[in-house]
Enzyme design. Structure first.
Site, short mmCIF file in Angstrom:
data_model
loop_
_atom_site.label_atom_id
_atom_site.label_comp_id
_atom_site.label_asym_id
_atom_site.label_seq_id
_atom_site.Cartn_x
_atom_site.Cartn_y
_atom_site.Cartn_z
N HIS A 111 -0.50 0.57 -9.74
CA HIS A 111 -1.82 -0.57 -8.42
C HIS A 111 -2.36 -1.55 -9.31
CE1 HIS A 111 -3.41 -0.15 -4.51
NE2 HIS A 111 -3.71 -1.26 -4.75
N GLU A 148 -2.12 8.45 -4.04
CA GLU A 148 -2.21 7.64 -5.08
C GLU A 148 -3.43 8.01 -5.41
OE1 GLU A 148 -0.96 3.82 -4.70
OE2 GLU A 148 -3.30 2.73 -4.62
N ARG A 180 0.80 -0.82 -0.24
CA ARG A 180 -0.25 0.41 -0.36
C ARG A 180 1.02 1.42 -0.62
NH1 ARG A 180 -3.62 -1.94 -1.45
NH2 ARG A 180 -5.84 -2.41 -0.89
C1 DGY Z 1 -6.01 -5.28 -2.69
O1 DGY Z 1 -7.07 -6.09 -3.27
O2 DGY Z 1 -6.16 -4.43 -1.65
C2 DGY Z 1 -5.87 -4.85 -3.67
O3 DGY Z 1 -4.60 -4.28 -3.85
C3 DGY Z 1 -6.27 -4.17 -4.98
O4 DGY Z 1 -7.24 -2.53 -4.28
#
Ligand code: DGY
Length: 328
Positions: free
Chosen positions: A287, A269, A240
């Site tokens: 992402h 982001e 993240r």
């Molecule tokens: C998740 O599943 O957490 C991925 O980052 C997609 O948002």
């Protein structure tokens, strides 16, 4: 009898939307507008369920304005957009989409590691810019992947998937750091050795971040941690934004303090720190770690199944919180 109303807050696969429309009155957002918190709160009015992605924040203010809400199903395994304690206090079930994306996301972590260590995007830009005029012995010489040491921070399901690929596919030495140590059986399956964070940073040739975002994991990698890494090391973040201090990383990359980085997630982001865009030794992707057609469909379907199961049978498939039942 009228059907219960739900909100699908972002565009999703039409077939999943259609299956939801058989059970619910659905307000959707196939135009894929990114709503403000105020707009999301307004659209939530009268809805007993909602399907969200990681971009929609579910917090106390939204919950207070929507006391009719019963469940919010996130189409993501990460759920740092949810204030889970506030949801529990408001009697709202939270669910996410674990398992269905594990292997796909681990594949991507490895792809990003390979692209970063072997300088694939940097060399492609060079070629496209028509700068390739001759072969030379050290052209885009990168870091070895096979046989090197990978340090994985965050050893949940995706971290374990990366460890298995590293150990069994690439003969890598796998070290990991996690809040809690894996069982001896899982460590053996992943051929992974538990170490402290400092040892991992100092020893790893490649550091892979797969830790969930929380107040505790904010800036797990900042200037102090980057200073401990080898100057030849690579850093990959598929976890993240906010796990890495992006400004400190851009500085470290520009100064050659570490060799390279691969980033799929960013602080703030979709904005990307402008200094990261200026350094060549970083691979940047928007992402997309879980983004294969099959996996994204499975994620949407699981989020939808959570809504159906909870709103029709009172039981979600992959809940994140436990609510006291009326009988308790
Ligand atoms: C998740 O599943 O957490 C991925 O980052 C997609 O948002």
């Amino acid at each position: 009898m009228s059907k219960p109303s739900i909100l699908v807050a972002r565009a999703i696969f039409p077939e999943v939307l259609q299956s939801l429309a058989q059970k619910f009155e659905v307000e959707s957002n196939q135009a894929d507008e990114v709503w403000s918190a105020q707009e999301l709160t307004r659209r939530m009015q009268g809805k007993v369920g909602a399907l969200t992605t990681g971009s929609e924040r579910i917090d106390a203010a939204l919950l207070q304005a929507n006391p009719q809400l019963k469940i919010v199903a996130n189409m993501a395994v990460g759920y740092n957009n949810f204030d889970v304690p506030a949801m529990t206090a408001a009697g709202v079930l939270a669910s996410n989409t674990p398992d269905v994306l594990t292997e796909t996301t681990a594949d991507f972590g490895f792809a990003l590691l390979m692209a970063t260590a072997r300088r694939i995007t940097e060399s492609e830009h060079y070629l496209r810019a028509d700068l390739w005029k001759k072969w030379s012995y050290d052209m885009f010489a990168g870091a070895e992947v096979h046989g090197s040491t990978i340090g994985i921070i965050g050893m949940g399901r995706i971290g374990q998937g990366i460890a298995r690929r590293a150990a069994h596919g690439f003969g890598m030495n796998v070290i990991y750091h996690n809040r809690s140590r894996l069982s001896a059986e899982l460590e053996a399956q992943c051929k992974a050795t538990y170490v402290g964070k400092q040892e991992l940073l100092q020893t790893a040739d490649h550091v892979m971040l797969v830790v969930p975002y929380s107040a505790e994991s904010h800036h797990t990698i900042g200037a102090a941690e980057l200073a401990q890494m080898k100057p030849t090391a690579t850093l990959v973040n598929i976890a993240r934004g906010g796990i890495v201090d992006d400004a400190a990383l851009a500085k470290a990359l520009a100064a050659g303090q570490i060799a390279a980085a691969g980033l799929d997630v960013f602080e703030g982001e979709p904005a990307v720190h402008p200094d990261l865009l200026k350094v060549p030794n970083v691979v940047l992707t928007p992402h997309i770690a879980s983004s294969t057609v099959k996996t994204r469909l499975a994620m949407a379907q699981l989020a939808a199944d959570n809504l159906v199961a909870y709103l029709t049978q009172g039981q979600a498939l992959t809940p994140l919180n436990r609510l006291p039942s009326a009988a308790e």
